[in-house]
Design a protein around this motif. Structure first.
Motif, PDB file in Angstrom:
ATOM      1  N   LEU A  37      47.457  32.618  42.764  1.00 44.44           N
ATOM      2  CA  LEU A  37      46.586  33.261  43.743  1.00 44.44           C
ATOM      3  C   LEU A  37      47.283  33.399  45.093  1.00 44.44           C
ATOM      4  CD1 LEU A  37      43.861  34.467  44.571  1.00 44.44           C
ATOM      5  CD2 LEU A  37      43.078  32.127  45.055  1.00 44.44           C
ATOM      6  N   ALA A  38      48.004  32.379  45.504  1.00 42.53           N
ATOM      7  CA  ALA A  38      48.683  32.438  46.805  1.00 42.53           C
ATOM      8  C   ALA A  38      49.690  33.584  46.865  1.00 42.53           C
ATOM      9  CB  ALA A  38      49.380  31.111  47.102  1.00 42.53           C
ATOM     10  N   ASP A  39      50.363  33.870  45.759  1.00 41.76           N
ATOM     11  CA  ASP A  39      51.324  34.978  45.737  1.00 41.76           C
ATOM     12  C   ASP A  39      50.615  36.325  45.816  1.00 41.76           C
ATOM     13  OD1 ASP A  39      53.536  33.268  45.604  1.00 41.76           O
ATOM     14  OD2 ASP A  39      53.567  33.294  43.407  1.00 41.76           O
ATOM     15  N   LEU A  40      49.488  36.455  45.115  1.00 43.30           N
ATOM     16  CA  LEU A  40      48.707  37.695  45.198  1.00 43.30           C
ATOM     17  C   LEU A  40      48.174  37.887  46.617  1.00 43.30           C
ATOM     18  CD1 LEU A  40      47.357  40.161  43.830  1.00 43.30           C
ATOM     19  CD2 LEU A  40      45.392  38.679  43.388  1.00 43.30           C
ATOM     20  N   GLN A  41      47.669  36.816  47.211  1.00 38.50           N
ATOM     21  CA  GLN A  41      47.175  36.891  48.579  1.00 38.50           C
ATOM     22  C   GLN A  41      48.282  37.315  49.538  1.00 38.50           C
ATOM     23  OE1 GLN A  41      45.663  32.876  48.677  1.00 38.50           O
ATOM     24  NE2 GLN A  41      43.542  33.586  48.538  1.00 38.50           N
ATOM     25  N   ALA A  42      49.470  36.773  49.351  1.00 40.35           N
ATOM     26  CA  ALA A  42      50.595  37.125  50.227  1.00 40.35           C
ATOM     27  C   ALA A  42      50.936  38.608  50.102  1.00 40.35           C
ATOM     28  CB  ALA A  42      51.817  36.266  49.896  1.00 40.35           C
ATOM     29  N   LEU A  43      51.003  39.120  48.876  1.00 39.33           N
ATOM     30  CA  LEU A  43      51.337  40.530  48.673  1.00 39.33           C
ATOM     31  C   LEU A  43      50.282  41.447  49.287  1.00 39.33           C
ATOM     32  CD1 LEU A  43      53.140  42.744  47.416  1.00 39.33           C
ATOM     33  CD2 LEU A  43      51.783  42.496  45.333  1.00 39.33           C
ATOM     34  N   LEU A  44      49.020  41.168  49.019  1.00 36.63           N
ATOM     35  CA  LEU A  44      47.973  42.042  49.540  1.00 36.63           C
ATOM     36  C   LEU A  44      47.788  41.893  51.049  1.00 36.63           C
ATOM     37  CD1 LEU A  44      45.381  41.946  46.628  1.00 36.63           C
ATOM     38  CD2 LEU A  44      46.971  43.763  47.235  1.00 36.63           C
ATOM     39  N   THR A  45      48.010  40.698  51.581  1.00 36.38           N
ATOM     40  CA  THR A  45      47.940  40.519  53.026  1.00 36.38           C
ATOM     41  C   THR A  45      49.059  41.288  53.708  1.00 36.38           C
ATOM     42  OG1 THR A  45      46.840  38.395  52.798  1.00 36.38           O
ATOM     43  CG2 THR A  45      47.950  38.819  54.895  1.00 36.38           C
ATOM     44  N   ARG A  46      50.250  41.244  53.143  1.00 31.90           N
ATOM     45  CA  ARG A  46      51.364  42.028  53.704  1.00 31.90           C
ATOM     46  C   ARG A  46      51.069  43.517  53.614  1.00 31.90           C
ATOM     47  NH1 ARG A  46      56.310  39.093  54.801  1.00 31.90           N
ATOM     48  NH2 ARG A  46      57.103  41.119  55.423  1.00 31.90           N
ATOM     49  N   THR A  47      50.409  43.942  52.541  1.00 31.61           N
ATOM     50  CA  THR A  47      50.032  45.355  52.413  1.00 31.61           C
ATOM     51  C   THR A  47      49.074  45.740  53.530  1.00 31.61           C
ATOM     52  OG1 THR A  47      50.322  45.258  50.008  1.00 31.61           O
ATOM     53  CG2 THR A  47      49.009  47.077  50.881  1.00 31.61           C
ATOM     54  N   ARG A  48      48.079  44.920  53.749  1.00 30.39           N
ATOM     55  CA  ARG A  48      47.109  45.180  54.819  1.00 30.39           C
ATOM     56  C   ARG A  48      47.808  45.243  56.178  1.00 30.39           C
ATOM     57  NH1 ARG A  48      42.214  41.092  56.460  1.00 30.39           N
ATOM     58  NH2 ARG A  48      41.667  42.130  58.385  1.00 30.39           N
ATOM     59  N   THR A  49      48.700  44.304  56.437  1.00 26.59           N
ATOM     60  CA  THR A  49      49.430  44.269  57.703  1.00 26.59           C
ATOM     61  C   THR A  49      50.276  45.521  57.883  1.00 26.59           C
ATOM     62  OG1 THR A  49      49.467  41.858  57.639  1.00 26.59           O
ATOM     63  CG2 THR A  49      51.069  42.922  59.074  1.00 26.59           C
ATOM     64  N   PRO A  68      45.581  41.129  33.678  1.00 33.77           N
ATOM     65  CA  PRO A  68      44.203  41.163  34.189  1.00 33.77           C
ATOM     66  C   PRO A  68      44.008  40.208  35.371  1.00 33.77           C
ATOM     67  CG  PRO A  68      44.218  40.953  31.795  1.00 33.77           C
ATOM     68  CD  PRO A  68      45.634  40.798  32.248  1.00 33.77           C
ATOM     69  N   PHE A  69      43.115  40.591  36.268  1.00 36.04           N
ATOM     70  CA  PHE A  69      42.761  39.707  37.376  1.00 36.04           C
ATOM     71  C   PHE A  69      41.974  38.522  36.833  1.00 36.04           C
ATOM     72  CE2 PHE A  69      42.686  43.801  39.919  1.00 36.04           C
ATOM     73  CZ  PHE A  69      43.830  43.516  40.648  1.00 36.04           C
ATOM     74  N   THR A  70      42.193  37.361  37.417  1.00 33.88           N
ATOM     75  CA  THR A  70      41.360  36.205  37.108  1.00 33.88           C
ATOM     76  C   THR A  70      40.076  36.322  37.924  1.00 33.88           C
ATOM     77  OG1 THR A  70      42.222  34.838  38.908  1.00 33.88           O
ATOM     78  CG2 THR A  70      43.424  34.752  36.785  1.00 33.88           C
ATOM     79  N   ALA A  71      39.080  35.514  37.606  1.00 36.78           N
ATOM     80  CA  ALA A  71      37.831  35.524  38.374  1.00 36.78           C
ATOM     81  C   ALA A  71      38.098  35.166  39.837  1.00 36.78           C
ATOM     82  CB  ALA A  71      36.829  34.558  37.760  1.00 36.78           C
ATOM     83  N   GLU A  72      38.985  34.212  40.069  1.00 37.54           N
ATOM     84  CA  GLU A  72      39.318  33.790  41.430  1.00 37.54           C
ATOM     85  C   GLU A  72      40.002  34.923  42.200  1.00 37.54           C
ATOM     86  OE1 GLU A  72      41.172  29.777  43.404  1.00 37.54           O
ATOM     87  OE2 GLU A  72      42.195  30.574  41.639  1.00 37.54           O
TER      88      GLU A  72
END
Length: 139
Positions: A37-49, A68-72
């Motif tokens: 999850l932390a890696d996905l958050q990092a990628l999408l946060t960088r995308t947003r930035t 597939p995405f996990t529920a989290e």
């Protein structure tokens, strides 16, 4: 013939690559396999930035190799990432190249169903060429 305009790598981690396309949009391409999850958050946060810094409103999400995405992951995308898109003036336009994995496609559908109030306007494509053409029309 003019030279090809190739995207420049902006960020990469175990989840995927984030590119800056010279036509004025972000490209993120998922890598295959399970994610933290932390890696996905990092990628999408960088995308947003990147979108905010460049004042871009368009992105191309290449999900062809995505698991597939996990529920989290789904909950975080809906509650944080897409909520941020809703707060952007003018919203956000996303061209999504569909995953090969049918379960990944279903998880994407579920995320978008849960995010109905999002200001993300998106279209689904079978290939990157058609997705990029749609984004160019929005310029």
């Amino acid at each position: 013939m003019p030279p090809l305009r190739t995207p420049q790598l902006h960020f990469e981690n175990a989840v995927g690559r984030l590119l800056e396309h010279p036509d004025g949009y972000a490209v993120f391409a998922y890598k295959p396999g399970k994610r933290r999850l932390a890696d996905l958050q990092a990628l999408l946060t960088r995308t947003r930035t990147l979108l905010e810094r460049q004042q871009w409103h368009r992105m191309l999400g290449d999900q062809r190799l995505m698991a597939p995405f996990t529920a989290e992951e789904s909950a975080w995308i809906v509650d944080y990432w897409l909520d941020a898109a809703y707060q952007r003036p003018g919203g956000l336009y996303g061209a999504v190249v569909l995953a090969h994995d049918v379960f990944a496609r279903l998880s994407m559908d579920q995320v978008m169903h849960e995010a109905r109030a999002s200001a993300l306007t998106y279209r689904l494509f079978e290939n990157e060429e058609n997705a990029a053409a749609w984004l160019r029309q929005l310029a």
